[in-house]
Design a protein around this motif. Structure first.
Motif, short mmCIF file in Angstrom:
data_model
loop_
_atom_site.label_atom_id
_atom_site.label_comp_id
_atom_site.label_asym_id
_atom_site.label_seq_id
_atom_site.Cartn_x
_atom_site.Cartn_y
_atom_site.Cartn_z
N SER A 25 -19.04 -6.54 -30.19
CA SER A 25 -18.67 -6.30 -28.68
C SER A 25 -20.10 -6.18 -27.94
N GLY A 26 -21.20 -6.07 -29.09
CA GLY A 26 -22.69 -6.99 -28.34
C GLY A 26 -23.08 -4.76 -28.12
N MET A 27 -22.33 -4.20 -27.99
CA MET A 27 -22.71 -2.70 -27.86
C MET A 27 -23.37 -1.94 -28.64
N ALA A 28 -24.32 -2.67 -29.80
CA ALA A 28 -24.89 -2.28 -29.95
C ALA A 28 -26.69 -1.89 -29.56
N ASN A 29 -26.58 -2.91 -29.06
CA ASN A 29 -27.70 -3.68 -27.65
C ASN A 29 -28.18 -2.38 -26.90
N PRO A 30 -28.68 -1.75 -27.01
CA PRO A 30 -28.63 -1.02 -25.95
C PRO A 30 -29.56 -1.48 -24.01
N ALA A 31 -29.32 -2.71 -24.25
CA ALA A 31 -29.56 -2.94 -23.09
C ALA A 31 -28.59 -3.33 -22.27
N LYS A 32 -27.34 -4.22 -23.26
CA LYS A 32 -26.13 -3.82 -22.67
C LYS A 32 -25.87 -2.67 -21.78
N VAL A 33 -25.67 -1.67 -22.75
CA VAL A 33 -25.42 -0.65 -22.09
C VAL A 33 -26.42 -0.14 -20.65
N LEU A 34 -27.62 -0.51 -20.49
CA LEU A 34 -28.37 -0.37 -19.88
C LEU A 34 -28.09 -1.42 -18.75
N ASN A 35 -27.91 -2.36 -18.56
CA ASN A 35 -27.70 -3.34 -17.68
C ASN A 35 -26.40 -2.69 -16.93
N PHE A 36 -25.16 -2.19 -17.16
CA PHE A 36 -24.26 -1.27 -16.78
C PHE A 36 -24.60 -0.83 -15.87
N LEU A 37 -25.47 0.31 -16.71
CA LEU A 37 -25.29 1.41 -16.00
C LEU A 37 -26.50 1.40 -14.47
N ASP A 38 -26.89 -0.08 -14.07
CA ASP A 38 -27.93 -1.23 -13.14
C ASP A 38 -26.91 -1.68 -12.23
N LEU A 39 -26.22 -0.59 -10.73
CA LEU A 39 -25.07 -1.00 -10.63
C LEU A 39 -25.69 -2.31 -9.24
N PHE A 40 -27.43 -1.99 -9.17
CA PHE A 40 -28.15 -2.92 -7.87
C PHE A 40 -28.98 -3.91 -8.76
N GLY A 41 -29.03 -4.44 -9.70
CA GLY A 41 -29.85 -4.92 -10.64
C GLY A 41 -28.84 -6.17 -11.50
N THR A 42 -29.12 -6.09 -12.39
CA THR A 42 -28.30 -6.95 -13.34
C THR A 42 -27.47 -6.19 -14.02
N TRP A 43 -26.27 -5.47 -13.50
CA TRP A 43 -25.01 -4.82 -13.76
C TRP A 43 -24.52 -6.63 -15.15
N ASP A 44 -23.85 -5.86 -15.43
CA ASP A 44 -23.11 -6.32 -16.07
C ASP A 44 -22.04 -5.79 -16.79
N PRO A 45 -20.79 -5.99 -16.31
CA PRO A 45 -19.27 -4.77 -16.07
C PRO A 45 -18.77 -5.30 -17.95
N SER A 46 -19.18 -6.28 -18.75
CA SER A 46 -18.38 -5.78 -20.06
C SER A 46 -18.20 -4.34 -21.37
N LEU A 47 -19.34 -3.25 -20.74
CA LEU A 47 -19.02 -2.65 -20.89
C LEU A 47 -17.79 -2.25 -20.86
N ALA A 48 -16.78 -2.47 -19.42
CA ALA A 48 -16.31 -1.32 -19.07
C ALA A 48 -14.82 -2.30 -19.83
N PHE A 49 -15.32 -3.61 -19.97
CA PHE A 49 -13.79 -4.28 -20.30
C PHE A 49 -13.69 -3.95 -21.74
N VAL A 50 -15.16 -3.42 -22.69
CA VAL A 50 -14.67 -2.51 -23.74
C VAL A 50 -13.90 -1.23 -23.93
N MET A 51 -14.75 -0.83 -23.03
CA MET A 51 -14.50 0.39 -23.05
C MET A 51 -12.86 0.25 -22.81
N GLY A 52 -12.39 -0.14 -21.47
CA GLY A 52 -10.49 -0.64 -21.20
C GLY A 52 -10.00 -0.76 -21.99
#
Length: 143
Positions: A20-47
C-alpha cells in the motif's frame, strides 16, 4: 504454534504496508498536507482496514468461543478518561511529525532510512518510559 501464527500475521501486515506504500513516511505526510500535495490514498487504506476489521469482528463474535483459548477477552470499560485522550493525541502528533506509526516504522527499517533509524529507537525509548510510568502508577495505587 502460536508463535508461527503470530509471525505469519505480522508478515502479512508488513507486506500489506509495503504494497500500500504506507511504509513510506512521505505518503503519510502528504495525506496530512491538505493544502499542498494532498494524497488521499491513506484514507482508502484505512477505510479498507476498518471494513475488513468490522466484518471480521462480527464474524468472530458469532462464535461461542475463540479457536484458541477459553474465552474472548473484550474490553469492559466504556468510560473516557485522560489516558484515552492523551495517549492517542501523543501518538497522532508523533505520527504527524515523523510520518511513521509503529508498524510502518518497523517495516521501513528494512530500507535503512535515516529517519527510521532515528524514529524506532525513540519509539522504543518512549514505550519504555510509558511502561515505567504505568508501573509506578499501579504501584502507587496498590499502596
Amino acid at each position: 504454534m502460536s508463535f508461527l501464527v503470530n509471525l505469519g500475521l505480522g508478515l502479512l501486515f508488513g507486506f500489506g504496508l509495503l504494497i500500500s506504500g504506507m511504509a513510506n513516511p512521505a505518503k503519510v505526510l502528504n495525506f496530512l498536507d491538505l493544502f499542498g500535495t494532498w494524497d488521499p490514498s491513506l484514507a482508502f487504506v484505512m477505510g479498507g482496514a476498518v471494513l475488513v476489521g468490522a466484518i471480521g469482528y462480527r464474524y468472530v463474535l458469532r462464535r461461542d468461543e475463540p479457536i484458541r483459548g477459553q474465552s474472548f477477552h473484550l474490553p469492559t470499560r466504556r468510560d473516557i478518561d485522560a489516558r484515552v485522550l492523551i495517549g492517542p493525541a501523543i501518538f497522532g502528533v508523533g505520527w504527524g511529525l515523523g510520518g511513521f506509526c509503529p508498524g510502518p516504522a518497523l517495516t521501513a527499517l528494512s530500507f535503512g532510512a535515516i529517519g527510521t533509524l532515528t524514529f524506532v529507537p525513540a519509539m522504543i525509548a518512549g514505550m519504555a518510559v510509558a511502561r515505567l510510568v504505568a508501573e509506578r502508577n499501579n504501584t502507587a495505587r496498590a499502596a
